[in-house]
Design an enzyme around this catalytic site. Structure first.
Site, PDB file in Angstrom:
ATOM      1  N   ASP A   1       0.826  -1.210   0.000  1.00  0.00           N
ATOM      2  CA  ASP A   1       0.000   0.000   0.000  1.00  0.00           C
ATOM      3  C   ASP A   1       0.863   1.264   0.000  1.00  0.00           C
ATOM      4  OD1 ASP A   1      -2.352   1.453   0.138  1.00  0.00           O
ATOM      5  OD2 ASP A   1      -3.127   0.401   1.903  1.00  0.00           O
TER       6      ASP A   1
ATOM      7  N   ASP B   1     -11.014   1.825  -3.067  1.00  0.00           N
ATOM      8  CA  ASP B   1     -11.560   1.478  -1.755  1.00  0.00           C
ATOM      9  C   ASP B   1     -13.081   1.467  -1.776  1.00  0.00           C
ATOM     10  OD1 ASP B   1      -9.237   0.968  -0.494  1.00  0.00           O
ATOM     11  OD2 ASP B   1      -9.050   2.906   0.493  1.00  0.00           O
TER      12      ASP B   1
END
Ligand code: DGJ
Length: 692
Positions: free
Chosen positions: A446, A511
């Site tokens: 990430d 997301d």
């Protein structure tokens, strides 16, 4: 053919340049395939229009500033304010193969060497362009702008389709008419960005999804970028893409050189889907799978939205057992597992297991997962540090920063200076230790903020080097642990590009898991990348990011074609939803080998219907997606441009009900269309069409 004409012919496209004495090759053509024996006339001299240079300077492969070129230059550079103008004075073309050319060029006055490598891949029909600039003088050369080269587009190129968005809403398509003003997109966020994807499509008049001439380009680069489309007085357009450089970022010492990130570009006479198919083939060829070839993309379960930072070992173990029963094949432990990570304010950089949450380390959970027959995956965010961490307390100088200026945090975190060898070693060792001691088959990598104030220890801008350092670290890690697959993520889809996909195997697209939002994002993503690397999850209801509630069949139907995952606490599901989930996982396993690696077509119908088709060897899976309720009394048939007009197709509806339909002829399906059954709002119907 005149010896001054240079051609590259691909499957469906040709490129033509004309060599010029003492100058860079002139662009003559890029577009639909020309016959091998087509005689190409030399440009010839036209009378100079009024108020023009007596000898016109046309669009060359590498246009430079200051010696007769008035438009965007591929290079802007100087030596302490001197030598601000460049112009190619010689070019020698080396044909490396039928499909690859090297343009060796020099500017003898500015003392620069340019090597432009152009390769048109015979399999994908995608052009790869890289340029190496070398400083032949004794004094340093400050490079302010460096494009890979200029691409030539026809004067009547009509529209540009580009991609924009934000965290939670990635890959939104926007289409703009091209006029006489320059069209520019620049990304200065330090990573690929959610907002300014480094690529676009350019559509010729009347081009659409399935037909007509369309050009596509994308930069294989995970950092700052620019692209510019510009009308030129000579009656064509140019398109330049490159890494955007911060002031003073690149300075070449005597003999120093820089090579641009690779540019991938293609033309297709078969519309936007034709361009996408070429790009899919090119990306598939670049993916660097652990065993050399892709194995079936395992269904995964990711813990993020189900648990966030609240890790309870016993609960996670029970979750893993339930996941295995449903058919999940990979269990990914997301953020929250490392020392002190109770929320997003702290602990990034301290890559040791949290002893409170995991008193015996991660091994018991990881082994439990592998004993259940699943792979174990782990989330990391290696390039980051929280000021509230042991790492930052020990090495505050390791964060990118500008002396005298306060830190600008985002999500409470700072970015580590990856160009510092000590930082690289620290991260490598931390990850290496995890990978050596735990049965980790997968990392979710990430990067939850944009870069700013990115100066290295010498105070120089480090944006460009930061990306190179990341690639070097990924390569080092992959060499040490070749079996590990990596997912790229940057707050969802902030770092999805052809550069990162040389080191990684899956993209976290966004997301936002809500399927309605995902439809648009998947459509955008598939313009450049194939479905097998498109991370697509089934999440909980209501959706955490949009608050909307959708049926499991809709959530699953939208996610099915990507690399499927689950991202919720499945222990809370009722038995009906569990049964459906099991059904969809089985469906995915049944069809993933067909979809992943297939030819992809996407299209829109009328009245809130869109569709995708995934095909190989005369067999197609057709996904029809209804987003909203039907407003027309009768649905018009859906024309299927991908079928073979000479064949007949057996048709089976797979979802929502398995039903056999009467066969239909390809010509009928293509010209009149496929009869669409009544569908509810937020429904996906899936059909199999098989050549008889
Ligand atoms: C952002 C990612 O996109 C999410 O999936 C999750 O991994 C969080 N970061 C964790 O902090």
């Amino acid at each position: 053919m005149d010896k001054n004409i240079i051609t590259l012919h691909g499957q469906a496209q040709s490129l033509v340049w004309e060599l010029q004495e003492g100058a860079a090759p002139l662009w003559r053509y890029w577009g639909k395939r020309l016959p091998d024996d087509a005689d190409i006339p030399l440009r010839g001299e036209a009378p100079a229009p009024s108020f023009s240079l007596d000898k016109n300077i046309g669009l060359s492969l590498f246009p430079c500033f200051g010696h007769g070129w008035y438009n965007q230059s591929a290079l802007l550079a100087h030596r302490g304010g001197q030598d601000f103008a460049q112009s190619i004075t010689s070019c020698h073309v080396e044909r490396e193969s039928e499909s690859a050319l090297c343009f060796h060029m020099e500017d003898a006055v500015a003392k620069l060497k340019f090597l432009v490598r152009v390769r048109l891949c015979p399999q994908s029909d995608v052009l790869s362009v890289t340029t190496t600039l070398t400083n032949l003088a004794e004094t340093p050369l400050v490079v302010e702008r460096l494009a890979n080269a200029a691409l030539m587009l026809p004067h009547d190129a009509a529209h540009v389709r580009s991609f924009t968005g934000k965290h939670g809403a990635e890959f939104n398509t926007q289409e703009e008419a091209l006029g006489r003003s320059i069209w520019v997109r620049e990304n200065r966020r330090g990573i690929t960005s959610h907002a300014d994807f480094p690529g676009a499509y350019v559509l010729m008049p009347n081009a659409g999804e399935h037909d007509g001439g369309v050009y596509g380009a994308q930069l294989a680069w995970s950092g700052n970028s620019f692209q510019a489309l510009e009308w030129l007085d000579e009656g064509c357009r140019q398109w330049q893409l490159g890494a955007w450089l911060a002031p003073g970022e690149v300075s070449l010492d005597a003999g120093g050189s820089i090579t641009t990130p690779e540019l991938l570009a293609t033309y297709s006479p078969h519309g936007c889907n034709g361009v996408a198919r070429n790009f899919h083939a090119a990306i598939r060829a670049r993916l660097n799978w652990p065993s050399g070839t892709m194995r079936p993309r395992p269904v995964l379960l990711n813990t993020w939205e189900g648990f966030y930072f609240k890790h309870e070992e016993a609960k996670l173990k029970s979750l893993a057992a339930q996941a295995a029963k449903l058919g999940v094949e990979r269990f990914v432990l997301d953020d929250g597992w490392f020392k002190g990570r109770v929320d997003d304010t702290r602990a990034l950089g301290d890559w040791v297991v949290d002893a409170e949450k995991y008193p015996h380390g991660l091994a018991p959970l990881a082994q439990h997962v592998t004993q259940l027959g699943m792979e174990f995956g782990l989330w990391v965010e290696p390039e980051m540090v929280n000021p509230e961490s042991d790492l930052f307390r020990a090495h505050p100088d390791w964060a990118l920063q500008i002396a005298g200026r306060p830190h600008l945090t985002a999500r409470n975190q700072l970015v580590l200076d990856m160009t510092n060898a000590a930082v690289q070693d620290y991260i490598f060792n931390a990850l290496d230790a995890l990978l050596r001691t735990l049965p980790i088959a997968y990392l979710k990598w990430d990067h939850n903020r944009n870069l700013t104030s990115a100066a290295d220890a010498q105070g120089r801008p480090a944006y460009y080097k930061q990306v190179q350092a990341l690639y070097a670290l990924l390569a080092r890690l992959r060499t040490a642990h070749p079996h590990v697959e990596i997912e790229t993520c940057a707050g969802g889809g902030g770092r999805n590009d052809a550069g990162i996909f040389q080191h990684t195997h899956r993209a976290w697209v966004s997301d936002t898991i809500d399927p309605r939002a995902r439809i648009e994002m998947h459509k955008g993503f598939l313009h450049f990348f194939p479905p097998e690397i498109m991370g697509a999850h089934i999440g909980s209801v209501p959706s955490h990011s949009t608050g909307r509630t959708q049926h499991i069949d809709f959530r699953a139907g939208v996610a099915l074609a990507g690399h499927l995952g689950l991202e919720y606490d499945i222990s809370t599901l009722d038995s009906q939803e569990k049964t459906r989930l099991k059904h969809w996982i089985a469906r995915y396993k049944q069809w993933r080998d067909h979809i992943h690696g297939s030819e992809v077509w996407q299209g829109a119908h009328t009245d809130a219907i869109s569709w995708q088709a995934y095909g190989r060897e005369g067999a197609w899976l057709l996904f029809i997606v209804r987003q909203d309720m039907q407003r027309l009394r009768h649905m018009p048939d859906l024309r299927l441009p991908f079928v073979d007009e000479a064949r007949t197709y057996a048709i089976t509806q797979l979802e929502p009900e398995e039903t056999e339909h009467a066969p239909l002829h390809g010509a009928w399906l293509k010209q009149q269309g496929f009869p669409i059954a009544q569908m509810q709002a937020e429904q996906v119907s899936i059909y199999r069409l098989q050549v008889i």
